[in-house]
Design a protein around this motif. Structure first.
Motif, PDB file in Angstrom:
ATOM      1  N   GLY A   3      -1.715   9.692  -4.268  1.00 56.02           N
ATOM      2  CA  GLY A   3      -0.781   9.259  -3.856  1.00 56.02           C
ATOM      3  C   GLY A   3      -0.483   7.886  -3.203  1.00 56.02           C
ATOM      4  N   PRO A   4      -1.566   6.944  -2.836  1.00 61.01           N
ATOM      5  CA  PRO A   4      -1.181   5.659  -2.617  1.00 61.01           C
ATOM      6  C   PRO A   4      -0.863   4.906  -3.876  1.00 61.01           C
ATOM      7  CG  PRO A   4      -3.368   6.495  -1.553  1.00 61.01           C
ATOM      8  CD  PRO A   4      -2.648   7.696  -2.321  1.00 61.01           C
ATOM      9  N   PHE A   5      -1.521   5.248  -4.989  1.00 58.33           N
ATOM     10  CA  PHE A   5      -1.049   4.595  -6.268  1.00 58.33           C
ATOM     11  C   PHE A   5       0.365   4.895  -6.858  1.00 58.33           C
ATOM     12  CE2 PHE A   5      -5.609   4.810  -6.246  1.00 58.33           C
ATOM     13  CZ  PHE A   5      -5.995   3.610  -6.587  1.00 58.33           C
ATOM     14  N   LEU A   6       0.791   6.047  -6.429  1.00 61.70           N
ATOM     15  CA  LEU A   6       2.103   6.642  -6.618  1.00 61.70           C
ATOM     16  C   LEU A   6       3.109   6.158  -5.596  1.00 61.70           C
ATOM     17  CD1 LEU A   6       1.067  10.184  -7.843  1.00 61.70           C
ATOM     18  CD2 LEU A   6       1.194   8.072  -9.325  1.00 61.70           C
ATOM     19  N   ASP A   7       2.825   6.109  -4.408  1.00 60.71           N
ATOM     20  CA  ASP A   7       3.694   5.440  -3.281  1.00 60.71           C
ATOM     21  C   ASP A   7       3.860   4.168  -3.417  1.00 60.71           C
ATOM     22  OD1 ASP A   7       4.148   8.046  -2.347  1.00 60.71           O
ATOM     23  OD2 ASP A   7       2.273   8.034  -1.072  1.00 60.71           O
ATOM     24  N   GLY A   8       2.854   3.267  -4.029  1.00 64.93           N
ATOM     25  CA  GLY A   8       3.091   1.915  -3.846  1.00 64.93           C
ATOM     26  C   GLY A   8       2.375   1.320  -2.839  1.00 64.93           C
ATOM     27  N   THR A   9       1.566   1.936  -2.203  1.00 66.47           N
ATOM     28  CA  THR A   9       0.754   1.504  -0.970  1.00 66.47           C
ATOM     29  C   THR A   9      -0.629   0.872  -1.253  1.00 66.47           C
ATOM     30  OG1 THR A   9      -0.073   3.727  -0.396  1.00 66.47           O
ATOM     31  CG2 THR A   9       2.052   3.065   0.603  1.00 66.47           C
ATOM     32  N   VAL A  10      -0.923   0.856  -2.243  1.00 72.68           N
ATOM     33  CA  VAL A  10      -2.384   0.271  -2.628  1.00 72.68           C
ATOM     34  C   VAL A  10      -2.608  -1.197  -2.398  1.00 72.68           C
ATOM     35  CG1 VAL A  10      -4.121  -0.015  -4.222  1.00 72.68           C
ATOM     36  CG2 VAL A  10      -3.204   2.285  -3.781  1.00 72.68           C
ATOM     37  N   LEU A  11      -1.284  -1.710  -3.096  1.00 74.38           N
ATOM     38  CA  LEU A  11      -1.407  -3.411  -2.927  1.00 74.38           C
ATOM     39  C   LEU A  11      -0.294  -3.884  -2.316  1.00 74.38           C
ATOM     40  CD1 LEU A  11      -1.796  -3.740  -6.978  1.00 74.38           C
ATOM     41  CD2 LEU A  11      -3.546  -3.981  -5.067  1.00 74.38           C
ATOM     42  N   PRO A  12      -0.233  -5.113  -1.843  1.00 72.21           N
ATOM     43  CA  PRO A  12       0.923  -5.608  -0.894  1.00 72.21           C
ATOM     44  C   PRO A  12       2.136  -5.717  -1.840  1.00 72.21           C
ATOM     45  CG  PRO A  12      -1.161  -6.820  -0.468  1.00 72.21           C
ATOM     46  CD  PRO A  12      -1.455  -5.773  -1.554  1.00 72.21           C
ATOM     47  N   SER A  13       1.893  -5.912  -3.039  1.00 68.70           N
ATOM     48  CA  SER A  13       3.185  -6.141  -3.822  1.00 68.70           C
ATOM     49  C   SER A  13       4.010  -4.862  -4.014  1.00 68.70           C
ATOM     50  CB  SER A  13       2.826  -6.556  -5.372  1.00 68.70           C
ATOM     51  OG  SER A  13       1.878  -5.271  -5.889  1.00 68.70           O
ATOM     52  N   GLY A  14       3.447  -3.613  -3.660  1.00 68.86           N
ATOM     53  CA  GLY A  14       4.151  -2.304  -4.068  1.00 68.86           C
ATOM     54  C   GLY A  14       4.055  -1.771  -5.293  1.00 68.86           C
ATOM     55  N   ALA A  15       3.234  -2.161  -6.067  1.00 71.34           N
ATOM     56  CA  ALA A  15       2.886  -1.721  -7.643  1.00 71.34           C
ATOM     57  C   ALA A  15       2.476  -0.487  -7.553  1.00 71.34           C
ATOM     58  CB  ALA A  15       2.028  -2.907  -8.365  1.00 71.34           C
ATOM     59  N   ARG A  16       2.924   0.229  -8.427  1.00 76.42           N
ATOM     60  CA  ARG A  16       2.553   1.586  -8.742  1.00 76.42           C
ATOM     61  C   ARG A  16       2.081   1.922 -10.234  1.00 76.42           C
ATOM     62  NH1 ARG A  16       6.742   4.969  -5.258  1.00 76.42           N
ATOM     63  NH2 ARG A  16       7.859   3.280  -3.987  1.00 76.42           N
ATOM     64  N   PHE A  17       1.494   2.934 -10.050  1.00 72.84           N
ATOM     65  CA  PHE A  17       1.117   3.500 -11.536  1.00 72.84           C
ATOM     66  C   PHE A  17       2.351   4.010 -12.245  1.00 72.84           C
ATOM     67  CE2 PHE A  17      -3.374   5.517 -10.622  1.00 72.84           C
ATOM     68  CZ  PHE A  17      -4.047   4.240 -10.796  1.00 72.84           C
ATOM     69  N   THR A  18       2.412   3.750 -13.483  1.00 73.04           N
ATOM     70  CA  THR A  18       3.595   3.929 -14.358  1.00 73.04           C
ATOM     71  C   THR A  18       3.569   5.537 -15.042  1.00 73.04           C
ATOM     72  OG1 THR A  18       2.438   2.994 -16.362  1.00 73.04           O
ATOM     73  CG2 THR A  18       3.863   1.584 -14.918  1.00 73.04           C
ATOM     74  N   THR A  19       2.390   5.804 -15.115  1.00 69.01           N
ATOM     75  CA  THR A  19       2.036   7.188 -15.632  1.00 69.01           C
ATOM     76  C   THR A  19       0.733   7.878 -15.103  1.00 69.01           C
ATOM     77  OG1 THR A  19       0.581   6.425 -17.290  1.00 69.01           O
ATOM     78  CG2 THR A  19       2.826   6.492 -17.950  1.00 69.01           C
ATOM     79  N   THR A  20       0.620   9.029 -15.230  1.00 65.00           N
ATOM     80  CA  THR A  20      -0.553   9.640 -14.923  1.00 65.00           C
ATOM     81  C   THR A  20      -0.533  11.057 -15.525  1.00 65.00           C
ATOM     82  OG1 THR A  20      -2.166  10.368 -12.996  1.00 65.00           O
ATOM     83  CG2 THR A  20       0.216  10.772 -12.727  1.00 65.00           C
ATOM     84  N   ASP A  21      -1.698  11.559 -15.698  1.00 62.41           N
ATOM     85  CA  ASP A  21      -1.921  12.897 -16.485  1.00 62.41           C
ATOM     86  C   ASP A  21      -1.862  13.997 -15.593  1.00 62.41           C
ATOM     87  OD1 ASP A  21      -4.434  11.871 -15.647  1.00 62.41           O
ATOM     88  OD2 ASP A  21      -5.450  13.271 -16.767  1.00 62.41           O
ATOM     89  N   VAL A  22      -1.500  15.276 -16.090  1.00 62.03           N
ATOM     90  CA  VAL A  22      -1.738  16.410 -15.617  1.00 62.03           C
ATOM     91  C   VAL A  22      -3.012  16.999 -15.712  1.00 62.03           C
ATOM     92  CG1 VAL A  22      -0.748  19.036 -15.579  1.00 62.03           C
ATOM     93  CG2 VAL A  22       0.950  17.084 -15.782  1.00 62.03           C
ATOM     94  N   ARG A  23      -3.741  17.559 -14.558  1.00 55.64           N
ATOM     95  CA  ARG A  23      -4.971  17.961 -14.610  1.00 55.64           C
ATOM     96  C   ARG A  23      -4.762  19.537 -14.842  1.00 55.64           C
ATOM     97  NH1 ARG A  23      -7.455  14.362  -9.385  1.00 55.64           N
ATOM     98  NH2 ARG A  23      -7.090  12.265 -10.703  1.00 55.64           N
ATOM     99  N   ASP A  24      -5.191  19.906 -16.077  1.00 49.93           N
ATOM    100  CA  ASP A  24      -5.557  21.382 -16.374  1.00 49.93           C
ATOM    101  C   ASP A  24      -6.197  22.138 -15.220  1.00 49.93           C
ATOM    102  OD1 ASP A  24      -3.876  23.362 -17.742  1.00 49.93           O
ATOM    103  OD2 ASP A  24      -4.901  22.599 -19.605  1.00 49.93           O
TER     104      ASP A  24
END
Length: 562
Positions: free
Chosen positions: A246-267
């Protein structure tokens, strides 16, 4: 200067830096090694956009005893500050070169605390000094001096001047990407249990470092959210998944608000039938919509499928497609009639895009334009580096034609020139590819001591961009990821991509394409002279300043040149 001339020039004579009586500043695009002649300067001058990081290397004689660095904060407009981060470059003693562009002996790569040992005796003392300007940093000139001390007393200070530009780079990469990382590899090399809170926190730290270098991750803990089925309807418990991702998708990990551009579905093995799997994939996509996560989900099909894997990949694609259109299927293969229609994201290796005289290193080489013409319009095209970028057996090939076929490519190897490490960003802009994949960033954690050896798949560093710091290691007091010089170069290449993209957006498409061509004309024709890269960067910066002033971006940000 030609593409190979800068590389050759680095190897001409020996010893100049080793005998340097005082600190010297060299470009971050050089790899400082014993026996390499580099002139160096007495002061550092950097230019960086808001939202960008830039660095310089400060070189001292070998084995400076008791080296200490005082915190560096440059002062600029209105007394504002721009703080620097400083690391020492540790070295690997390379035993087998990646190919004829590599070499044996000490090569810099891990970035460690200043007080940590260099790892190899007799190497130059090299400091990597990095400045990062947040989006809200005031444009203008910032100045300061790096203060150094040894057991013998103070060393001459190193003046630093940084020009923060008015234009802004986006915090999140405009080029989608996905680099692999594994909790289990990290836990193994750090001596932790994967299920322990300490290991989970450490995984977060590794992923945070990737994000701070404009990279997104796949893999992570690899644990699918628990699911049960009630009358065929999936009931998915996303709590642990959301805590991790969640933090990497919400943009709360870094002060810049950067987010992951992609992530994989976990089978999930708990989804046993095709119908249950399709319902589970739909629930995954629906959860992302409910959370407002715009990160692109994808399903990573069987990696680099062999002929005997074709049926599996086609079955995987059919199951995912039956869930709807929200989860594209990624297939790592060149164009193959046997797999036609299976991929929503087709990812061949870099070598598959650039026809080249001599032996081919891809079974189906097609330019991106030709490849797109043979794919359905909805299919995205990514690419990735593999051992085809350096040769999969290690060392120069005996056959000169074969060695040439595996040389010159953009490469993430330790013993290759820094411009090759950086070239994927400009190449992505020039080609128009839709994204980049990389299989792993901690692969050697499973097989050896990365501090001594990262040779895998015929190359030094293939699949390994980090080093494991533990409390037992000199210079460290806790478990933490150690980033590599190559990771910095990858980030700088993605920043080059943002410069080029911004130029294009501001009406400078022809200029941007010509600038990119001066850096990398093809996947195997990369300019290796650092001075040429720096000149192109200066010209791009000048053109962006002029265009920015008249743009709507400047009006919206309220920031102009000083």
């Amino acid at each position: 200067m030609g593409a190979g001339a800068g590389w050759a020039a680095q190897w001409v004579l020996a010893g100049m830096l080793a005998a340097a009586p005082e600190p010297r500043v060299v470009s971050a695009l050089e790899k400082v090694r014993p026996g390499v002649t580099l002139k160096g300067e007495k002061e550092a001058r950097l230019s960086l956009a808001r939202g960008e990081c830039e660095a310089a290397q400060v070189v001292l004689p070998p084995d400076v005893p008791g080296l200490k660095v005082k915190p560096l904060a440059l002062r600029g407009p209105g007394g504002r500050t721009l703080e620097a981060s400083v690391w020492r470059e540790a070295f690997l003693d390379i035993q087998t070169p990646s190919n004829s562009q590599g070499g044996t002996g000490p090569w810099p790569d891990p970035l460690v605390p200043v007080e940590a040992p260099a790892g190899v005796a007799g190497v130059p003392t090299v400091l990597y000094v990095e400045l990062c300007a947040p989006e809200k940093q005031a444009p203008g000139t910032y100045q300061g001096a790096l203060s150094l001390e040894s057991e013998s007393g103070p060393l001459p200070p190193v003046p630093f001047t940084a020009e923060v530009q008015p234009f802004v780079l986006p915090a999140t990469s405009s080029l989608p990407n996905s680099f692999g990382i594994s909790l289990y590899s990290i836990a193994r090399k750090h001596g932790l249990k994967p299920e322990s809170p300490e290991a989970r926190e450490l995984l977060h730290d590794y992923a945070r470092e990737l994000l701070s270098h404009r990279l997104s991750a796949h893999g992570m803990s690899m644990e699918p959210p628990p699911v049960r089925f009630e009358g065929g309807t999936p009931v998915v418990d996303f709590r642990a998944y959301d805590a991790e991702l969640g933090p990497f998708l919400d943009g709360t990990v870094l002060p810049s608000g950067a987010r992951f551009t992609t992530t994989d579905v976990r089978d999930s093995k708990l989804a046993r039938t095709d119908a249950e799997k399709a319902a589970y994939y739909r629930a995954f996509a629906e959860h992302f919509r409910e959370k407002g996560w715009h990160t692109r989900l994808f399903f990573y099909a069987k990696d680099e499928p062999k002929p005997e894997d074709v049926a599996l990949v086609r079955a995987q694609a059919l199951r995912v497609r039956s869930s709807g259109k929200d989860v594209p299927v990624l297939v790592t293969a060149p164009l193959d009639d046997a797999l036609r229609g299976s991929a929503d994201i087709l990812a061949p290796t870099l070598n598959c895009f650039f026809p080249r005289p001599g032996p081919q290193t891809c079974r189906n080489v097609l330019s991106l334009q030709t490849l797109r013409g043979r794919l359905d319009p909805h299919v995205k095209v990514w690419w990735y580096q593999s051992c085809n970028s350096h040769g999969c057996t290690g060392g120069p090939a005996e056959d000169p034609a074969t060695e040439k076929a595996y040389s010159g490519w953009a490469s993430y190897m330790v013993d290759h020139p820094a411009p090759l490490n950086r070239a994927m960003g400009p190449l992505a802009f020039l080609s128009g590819v839709d994204g980049e994949l990389y299989f792993d960033t901690v692969y050697a954690y499973n097989t050896k001591d990365p501090w001594k050896d990262v040779f895998e798949f015929g190359g030094n560093g293939d699949g390994t961009l980090f080093y494991p710091a533990t409390p037992e290691r000199p210079g460290f007091s806790r478990h933490q990821p150690v980033v590599s010089l190559r990771l910095k170069h990858i980030r700088d290449g993605l920043e080059d991509y943002e410069y080029l993209r911004l130029l294009e957006t501001l009406g400078e498409q022809s200029f941007a394409r010509e600038a990119a061509r001066r850096l990398a004309r093809s996947g195997y024709e990369v300019e290796t002279n650092p001075r040429q890269w720096e000149q192109v960067r200066r010209e791009m910066t000048q053109r962006l300043r002029k265009r920015w002033e008249a743009s709507e971006y400047a009006k919206r940000s309220g920031v102009h040149s000083k």
